[in-house]
Design an enzyme around this catalytic site. Sequence first.
Site, mmCIF file in Angstrom:
data_model
loop_
_atom_site.group_PDB
_atom_site.id
_atom_site.type_symbol
_atom_site.label_atom_id
_atom_site.label_comp_id
_atom_site.label_asym_id
_atom_site.label_seq_id
_atom_site.Cartn_x
_atom_site.Cartn_y
_atom_site.Cartn_z
ATOM 1 N N HIS A 63 0.782 -1.370 0.138
ATOM 2 C CA HIS A 63 0.120 0.090 -0.079
ATOM 3 C C HIS A 63 0.720 1.356 -0.102
ATOM 4 O O HIS A 63 1.967 1.159 0.271
ATOM 5 C CB HIS A 63 -0.892 -0.029 1.212
ATOM 6 C CG HIS A 63 -0.293 0.140 2.541
ATOM 7 N ND1 HIS A 63 -0.122 -0.806 3.468
ATOM 8 C CD2 HIS A 63 0.078 1.139 3.260
ATOM 9 C CE1 HIS A 63 0.411 -0.529 4.517
ATOM 10 N NE2 HIS A 63 0.660 0.818 4.215
ATOM 11 N N ARG A 111 -2.238 11.118 3.939
ATOM 12 C CA ARG A 111 -2.826 11.824 5.044
ATOM 13 C C ARG A 111 -4.245 12.557 4.486
ATOM 14 O O ARG A 111 -4.006 13.191 3.657
ATOM 15 C CB ARG A 111 -2.017 12.647 5.688
ATOM 16 C CG ARG A 111 -1.014 11.964 6.523
ATOM 17 C CD ARG A 111 -0.145 12.758 7.429
ATOM 18 N NE ARG A 111 0.881 11.924 8.297
ATOM 19 C CZ ARG A 111 1.920 11.239 7.998
ATOM 20 N NH1 ARG A 111 2.202 11.446 6.803
ATOM 21 N NH2 ARG A 111 2.544 10.534 8.689
ATOM 22 N N GLU A 146 -3.961 3.606 1.568
ATOM 23 C CA GLU A 146 -4.320 3.562 3.002
ATOM 24 C C GLU A 146 -4.575 5.260 3.228
ATOM 25 O O GLU A 146 -3.364 5.954 2.823
ATOM 26 C CB GLU A 146 -2.860 3.244 3.837
ATOM 27 C CG GLU A 146 -3.115 3.666 5.333
ATOM 28 C CD GLU A 146 -2.039 3.310 6.208
ATOM 29 O OE1 GLU A 146 -1.854 4.194 7.233
ATOM 30 O OE2 GLU A 146 -1.072 2.585 5.854
ATOM 31 N N ASN A 161 -5.974 11.934 11.133
ATOM 32 C CA ASN A 161 -5.721 12.180 12.423
ATOM 33 C C ASN A 161 -6.884 13.434 12.926
ATOM 34 O O ASN A 161 -7.346 14.004 12.107
ATOM 35 C CB ASN A 161 -4.435 13.335 12.409
ATOM 36 C CG ASN A 161 -3.264 12.530 12.131
ATOM 37 O OD1 ASN A 161 -3.030 11.708 12.731
ATOM 38 N ND2 ASN A 161 -2.469 12.959 10.942
ATOM 39 N N HIS A 188 2.572 11.499 -6.917
ATOM 40 C CA HIS A 188 1.135 11.109 -7.259
ATOM 41 C C HIS A 188 1.029 9.661 -6.968
ATOM 42 O O HIS A 188 2.019 9.033 -6.856
ATOM 43 C CB HIS A 188 0.932 11.656 -8.700
ATOM 44 C CG HIS A 188 1.712 11.095 -9.716
ATOM 45 N ND1 HIS A 188 2.707 11.464 -10.146
ATOM 46 C CD2 HIS A 188 1.482 9.680 -10.293
ATOM 47 C CE1 HIS A 188 3.317 10.663 -11.145
ATOM 48 N NE2 HIS A 188 2.544 9.609 -11.136
ATOM 49 N N LYS A 197 3.011 18.599 -23.033
ATOM 50 C CA LYS A 197 3.985 17.572 -24.225
ATOM 51 C C LYS A 197 3.566 16.110 -23.928
ATOM 52 O O LYS A 197 3.799 15.413 -25.184
ATOM 53 C CB LYS A 197 5.425 17.819 -23.839
ATOM 54 C CG LYS A 197 5.643 19.307 -24.279
ATOM 55 C CD LYS A 197 7.198 19.512 -23.803
ATOM 56 C CE LYS A 197 7.712 20.713 -24.354
ATOM 57 N NZ LYS A 197 9.125 21.199 -23.883
ATOM 58 N N MET A 198 3.059 15.496 -22.829
ATOM 59 C CA MET A 198 2.885 14.273 -22.564
ATOM 60 C C MET A 198 1.427 13.904 -23.053
ATOM 61 O O MET A 198 0.402 14.310 -21.948
ATOM 62 C CB MET A 198 3.124 13.806 -21.266
ATOM 63 C CG MET A 198 3.251 12.346 -21.180
ATOM 64 S SD MET A 198 3.791 11.703 -19.394
ATOM 65 C CE MET A 198 5.284 12.082 -19.310
ATOM 66 N N GLU A 237 -2.949 10.411 -11.182
ATOM 67 C CA GLU A 237 -2.487 10.259 -12.853
ATOM 68 C C GLU A 237 -3.289 9.031 -13.344
ATOM 69 O O GLU A 237 -3.952 8.133 -12.694
ATOM 70 C CB GLU A 237 -0.999 9.572 -13.026
ATOM 71 C CG GLU A 237 -0.536 9.524 -14.483
ATOM 72 C CD GLU A 237 0.759 8.978 -14.507
ATOM 73 O OE1 GLU A 237 1.259 8.997 -15.609
ATOM 74 O OE2 GLU A 237 1.499 8.874 -13.563
#
Length: 165
Positions: free
Chosen positions: A13, A17, A80, A84, A107, A137-138, A153
């Site tokens: 995993h 937070r 996960e 808090n 990410h 560009k990508m 992503e």
Amino acid sequence: MSQNPHDGFVFNHTMLRIKDPVVSLNFYEKVFGMILLRKLDFQEMSFSLYFLAKLGDGETPPADEAERTTWTFSQRGVLELTHNWGTEKDAEFKYHDGNAQPQGFGHICFAVPDLNQAVAWFDENKLEYVKRPEQGKMKNVAFVKDPDGYWIEIVQPSLLGGLGK
């Protein structure tokens, strides 16, 4: 012949937070179809852990609590979420997403069968984009934000054969 020392290692995993578990659980369950595998509360330390995953068809976690915990920690691709207690009550509270300075964490990523359908679904659910697939560009890669501002992503593996060439 000696056994390889890392045989049997499984990447289980990644932990993020979160400010508000109600908002974040709804987001990952509704938008990405993940299910809550296990919730663990740590009263003495005032935090909770939420383990989510996208299971295969017909796959279900064990009903017994101890077996379910053991099973959860043996899976692959688990998210996960750590809450808090009390952060959800502070309007100004915000976690660093790792992409602002100083950069660190970047990410998480979801592979999807059809990027265009996924983008339409994200648009329908009014997700905030960092980058749409046609931008930059990508091409054929999108980035959206979760409720805490973490980047996610989105890729369609069949479109990435020429990536990096």
